[in-house]
Enzyme design. Structure first.
Site, PDB file in Angstrom:
ATOM      1  N   GLU A  93       0.823  -1.205   0.000  1.00  0.00           N
ATOM      2  CA  GLU A  93       0.000   0.000   0.000  1.00  0.00           C
ATOM      3  C   GLU A  93       0.865   1.266   0.000  1.00  0.00           C
ATOM      4  O   GLU A  93       0.888   2.021   0.980  1.00  0.00           O
ATOM      5  CB  GLU A  93      -0.909   0.037   1.225  1.00  0.00           C
ATOM      6  CG  GLU A  93      -1.945  -1.062   1.308  1.00  0.00           C
ATOM      7  CD  GLU A  93      -2.711  -1.022   2.628  1.00  0.00           C
ATOM      8  OE1 GLU A  93      -2.568  -0.036   3.382  1.00  0.00           O
ATOM      9  OE2 GLU A  93      -3.435  -1.982   2.914  1.00  0.00           O
ATOM     10  N   PRO A  94       1.566   1.551  -1.072  1.00  0.00           N
ATOM     11  CA  PRO A  94       2.330   2.801  -1.102  1.00  0.00           C
ATOM     12  C   PRO A  94       1.412   4.009  -1.230  1.00  0.00           C
ATOM     13  O   PRO A  94       0.390   3.969  -1.917  1.00  0.00           O
ATOM     14  CB  PRO A  94       3.204   2.639  -2.356  1.00  0.00           C
ATOM     15  CG  PRO A  94       2.400   1.728  -3.245  1.00  0.00           C
ATOM     16  CD  PRO A  94       1.703   0.774  -2.315  1.00  0.00           C
ATOM     17  N   TYR A 104       5.298  17.734  11.300  1.00  0.00           N
ATOM     18  CA  TYR A 104       6.197  16.603  11.473  1.00  0.00           C
ATOM     19  C   TYR A 104       7.673  16.984  11.543  1.00  0.00           C
ATOM     20  O   TYR A 104       8.522  16.106  11.655  1.00  0.00           O
ATOM     21  CB  TYR A 104       6.058  15.622  10.296  1.00  0.00           C
ATOM     22  CG  TYR A 104       4.694  15.057  10.053  1.00  0.00           C
ATOM     23  CD1 TYR A 104       3.932  14.539  11.088  1.00  0.00           C
ATOM     24  CD2 TYR A 104       4.162  15.012   8.767  1.00  0.00           C
ATOM     25  CE1 TYR A 104       2.679  13.998  10.855  1.00  0.00           C
ATOM     26  CE2 TYR A 104       2.915  14.462   8.521  1.00  0.00           C
ATOM     27  CZ  TYR A 104       2.177  13.961   9.572  1.00  0.00           C
ATOM     28  OH  TYR A 104       0.945  13.420   9.333  1.00  0.00           O
ATOM     29  N   CYS A 128       0.507  34.639  10.491  1.00  0.00           N
ATOM     30  CA  CYS A 128       0.922  35.244  11.760  1.00  0.00           C
ATOM     31  C   CYS A 128       1.060  34.148  12.810  1.00  0.00           C
ATOM     32  O   CYS A 128       0.329  34.091  13.805  1.00  0.00           O
ATOM     33  CB  CYS A 128      -0.092  36.301  12.193  1.00  0.00           C
ATOM     34  SG  CYS A 128      -0.078  37.764  11.154  1.00  0.00           S
ATOM     35  N   GLU A 129       1.992  33.258  12.562  1.00  0.00           N
ATOM     36  CA  GLU A 129       2.302  32.121  13.426  1.00  0.00           C
ATOM     37  C   GLU A 129       3.802  31.927  13.425  1.00  0.00           C
ATOM     38  O   GLU A 129       4.414  31.835  12.364  1.00  0.00           O
ATOM     39  CB  GLU A 129       1.635  30.834  12.921  1.00  0.00           C
ATOM     40  CG  GLU A 129       0.130  30.843  12.890  1.00  0.00           C
ATOM     41  CD  GLU A 129      -0.484  30.537  14.255  1.00  0.00           C
ATOM     42  OE1 GLU A 129       0.286  30.194  15.187  1.00  0.00           O
ATOM     43  OE2 GLU A 129      -1.718  30.645  14.368  1.00  0.00           O
ATOM     44  N   TYR A 164       0.759  14.612   0.942  1.00  0.00           N
ATOM     45  CA  TYR A 164       0.396  15.319   2.169  1.00  0.00           C
ATOM     46  C   TYR A 164       0.676  16.811   2.085  1.00  0.00           C
ATOM     47  O   TYR A 164       0.906  17.471   3.084  1.00  0.00           O
ATOM     48  CB  TYR A 164       1.095  14.706   3.385  1.00  0.00           C
ATOM     49  CG  TYR A 164       0.825  13.233   3.533  1.00  0.00           C
ATOM     50  CD1 TYR A 164      -0.417  12.790   3.951  1.00  0.00           C
ATOM     51  CD2 TYR A 164       1.784  12.290   3.202  1.00  0.00           C
ATOM     52  CE1 TYR A 164      -0.686  11.435   4.054  1.00  0.00           C
ATOM     53  CE2 TYR A 164       1.519  10.930   3.306  1.00  0.00           C
ATOM     54  CZ  TYR A 164       0.281  10.514   3.729  1.00  0.00           C
ATOM     55  OH  TYR A 164       0.002   9.178   3.826  1.00  0.00           O
TER      56      TYR A 164
END
Length: 388
Positions: free
Chosen positions: A249-250, A291, A315-316, A345
């Site tokens: 399952e790639p 991550y 603004c983070e 992703y």
């Protein structure tokens, strides 16, 4: 983090053309790079059935492309199941996975005749009658990846312990379900290939309890530079213990290097660190913030090497696409930068935080560009807010 160590899937001319025509931020993909990744998987795993982990990138254009290559779909939500149906996938081409499936997922999966990946004992009574099933085993291993990406560790929420398997297998069989085999997936972006061999061995040790099986599904999670042939040999040995066909399952492996995120330089600043400011950020590519993922950066301008952090427009403080990135000095506003290995992703995790429209996605098929997803507008974002 340094400049890109491997070539982009698209030429500089193609990336400039895409950015000029479709705007930035922009996800751009290469059909040839996607096909090459699938060819590598099939060359390594031979006759193994290939299922695409749809969560990596569920764009319908990519799904149709993979379906035409006889790839099945692993779905982990009702929306992903709906996408499989939308592209015409039948039950033999659909796996239904996830630790907390909804009633609608069981219903639709049952109507399709899909294979369910059972993740816990309590699922047995929720399955549609005479469901086809794989039982997901958690081997309880610490693996070489980010903790949030480890799905086969003892503390992970996924799968059942090996010692729980016999009782669940008995319940499945006595409940009239069809146990096709076992399922295993230990995580994503695994760095050490030895992790796979250890996991396969723990699952293979269940053979005396299960007897022969139709299928052993060993998931995916291989690093982009993994020795697939070495992993395949060990997977095939484990499947042979059960007399089972091998499934893989790639997800990220197939699409990551097929896509780039194109972004333009907005300016520079220096506080305690030097920053290159870009028009893409955490709303377009969350993986670095979520991550600590590193995406190779490929600049489409020239100059002497310099080091800076890549900072997005949010603004983070955590809105950084890269730390200590080596790029050519002298970039001016509007210069183009490609973040590589962004096909997995990236767009899938993009968000409307700060009422930022999600970017367009385009595919180069060797002859021209296909728009896979149009760029959102602010009106698209607030259209569902009632009263308007």
């Amino acid at each position: 983090m340094t400049a890109a160590p491997s070539p982009a899937p698209l030429t500089d001319a193609q990336m400039r053309q895409a950015a000029d025509h479709f705007g930035t931020p922009l996800y751009a993909y290469s059909a040839a790079a996607l096909d090459a990744a699938l060819q590598r998987v099939r060359a390594a795993f031979g006759d193994a059935r290939v299922w695409y982990a749809m969560k990596a990138n569920p764009n319908l254009t990519l799904l149709r492309h993979l379906q035409a290559a006889d790839v099945g779909f692993e779905c982990v939500s009702l929306g992903e199941l709906g996408r499989a149906v939308r592209v015409g996938a039948g039950g033999d081409s659909v796996l239904v996975n996830g630790p907390a499936k909804s009633d609608e997922e069981y219903r639709l999966g049952g109507e399709l005749g899909a294979t369910f990946i059972v993740d816990r004992a309590g699922e047995v009574e929720l399955l549609p009658p005479r469901s086809r099933v794989l039982l997901r085993i958690n081997p309880g291993l610490d693996v070489s990846t980010h903790d949030h990406l480890a799905t086969g560790a003892a503390h992970s929420k996924f799968g059942v312990r090996p010692d729980q398997a016999p009782e669940i297998i008995s319940a499945l069989r006595s409940g009239g379900h069809i146990l096709r085999g076992l399922h295993l997936h230990i995580g994503s972006a695994i760095r050490d290939a030895e992790d796979f061999g250890a996991a396969f061995e723990r699952v293979a040790a269940l053979h005396p309890l299960t007897g022969p099986l139709e299928v052993l599904d060993v998931g995916g999670g291989w690093g982009l530079d993994a020795d697939l042939h070495g992993i395949a040999v060990e997977a095939e040995e484990a499947a042979a213990r059960f007399g089972a066909a091998l499934w893989v399952e790639p997800g990220r492996y197939l699409v990551a290097r097929a896509g780039v995120l194109l972004t333009r330089v907005m300016g520079h600043k220096t506080t305690g660190r030097a920053f290159t400011l870009t028009d893409a950020g955490m709303t377009e590519l969350l993986r670095p913030m979520l991550y600590g993922a590193e995406h190779p950066a490929h600049a489409l301008w020239t100059g002497e090497d310099s080091i800076s952090d890549l900072a997005g427009p949010a603004c983070e403080s955590g809105d950084l696409l890269g730390n200590g990135v080596t790029l050519p000095a002298g970039a001016v506003r509007g210069d183009l930068l490609a973040l590589l290995e962004a096909g997995a992703y990236g767009a899938a995790m993009s968000s409307n935080y700060l009422t930022r429209p999600r970017p367009a996605e385009v595919l180069w098929d060797g002859e021209g560009w296909t728009v896979m997803r149009r760029r959102e507008t602010a009106e698209d974002i607030w259209a569902a807010e009632l009263p308007g």
